[in-house]
Design a protein around this motif. Structure first.
Motif, short mmCIF file in Angstrom:
data_model
loop_
_atom_site.label_atom_id
_atom_site.label_comp_id
_atom_site.label_asym_id
_atom_site.label_seq_id
_atom_site.Cartn_x
_atom_site.Cartn_y
_atom_site.Cartn_z
N TRP A 1 1.06 -1.28 0.05
CA TRP A 1 0.33 0.13 -0.35
C TRP A 1 0.52 1.12 -0.17
O TRP A 1 0.29 1.70 -0.92
N THR B 1 -8.51 7.26 -3.78
CA THR B 1 -7.03 6.30 -3.88
C THR B 1 -6.45 6.68 -2.97
O THR B 1 -6.00 5.30 -1.96
N THR C 1 -5.73 7.98 -0.71
CA THR C 1 -6.27 8.42 0.49
C THR C 1 -7.03 7.76 0.91
O THR C 1 -6.76 6.89 2.91
N ALA C 2 -7.55 6.68 0.70
CA ALA C 2 -8.27 5.85 1.54
C ALA C 2 -6.73 3.62 0.95
O ALA C 2 -6.99 4.09 2.43
N LEU C 3 -5.93 4.71 0.37
CA LEU C 3 -5.13 3.83 0.89
C LEU C 3 -4.16 4.59 2.23
O LEU C 3 -4.04 2.97 3.10
N SER C 4 -4.78 5.09 2.54
CA SER C 4 -4.04 5.67 4.09
C SER C 4 -4.88 5.14 5.26
O SER C 4 -4.06 4.83 6.03
N ILE C 5 -5.96 4.68 4.89
CA ILE C 5 -6.86 5.17 5.64
C ILE C 5 -7.27 3.15 6.14
O ILE C 5 -7.22 2.65 6.78
N TYR C 6 -7.24 2.40 4.81
CA TYR C 6 -7.65 1.06 4.73
C TYR C 6 -6.43 0.54 5.50
O TYR C 6 -6.07 -1.10 5.52
N LYS C 7 -5.05 0.72 4.82
CA LYS C 7 -3.43 0.12 4.59
C LYS C 7 -3.99 -1.28 4.84
O LYS C 7 -4.22 -2.17 5.42
N PRO C 8 -4.09 -1.83 3.25
CA PRO C 8 -4.51 -3.05 2.73
C PRO C 8 -3.43 -3.73 3.55
O PRO C 8 -1.70 -3.98 3.10
N ARG C 9 -3.34 -4.89 3.74
CA ARG C 9 -2.50 -6.33 4.54
C ARG C 9 -1.54 -6.36 3.06
O ARG C 9 -2.21 -6.64 1.66
#
Length: 183
Positions: free
Chosen positions: A87, A142, A144-152
């Protein structure tokens, strides 16, 4: 190398502020592009494109570089690392690509500000400005979402670093995944 908590929070604040500012200024750019596309008054259309050029060069471009710089500082100074997690790597690639495309896009915005785009003969350029700004908003949302959700997902480099850290803590030599197994 981990940053002390006070410095880390300062760097995070700078990164969030520049990132949010970039997103907001691009949204403003999109609103101006839509006003330029749909405007009927030639003075209003020209004003929109002049404001877009000023917003682009004096707000969006500096915030893009500030976001890139503060993101690099954040990644290198925290346990997330720059190349350890997919991410973070995705955010880096998207930010570098968005910054590069922004610089190219600003040439179109500058041309729009110098040209009378109120005529229908240049509608393609007007539409391009709207489409580019809308795409930029999508990319920034996108990231921003990566920063929040931090996909494994840890990269191969991340696994090596993690294994080395575990081995160092255990007091044994790090095992390299590429090394052949003992016979």
């Amino acid at each position: 190398m981990a940053m002390p908590p006070g410095i880390r929070k300062l760097a995070l604040t700078a990164h969030v502020a520049s990132s949010v500012g970039w997103l907001g200024s691009v949204a403003t750019f999109l609103a101006l592009a839509l006003a330029g596309l749909n405007g009927q008054d030639p003075q209003q259309v020209r004003g929109a494109y002049l404001a877009m050029e000023l917003t682009g060069w004096y707000v969006i471009v500096p915030l893009a570089f500030a976001t890139l710089l503060t993101g690099l500082i954040q990644s290198l100074g925290t346990t997330w690392g720059l190349l350890r997690h997919y991410w973070v790597l995705a955010k880096l690639v998207l930010t570098v690509l968005a910054t590069f495309l922004l610089l190219l896009h600003m040439q179109v915005a500058a041309a729009a500000a110098r040209t009378n785009l109120s005529g229908s003969d240049l509608s393609g350029m007007r539409i391009q400005l709207v489409a580019d700004a809308a795409a930029a908003v999508a990319v920034l949302l996108t990231t921003t979402a990566l920063s929040i959700y931090k996909p494994r997902g840890i990269t191969k480099y991340g696994w090596r670093v993690q294994n080395k850290q575990r081995a160092d803590r255990a007091g044994s030599p790090a095992m390299d995944e590429a090394a052949p197994a003992p016979a």
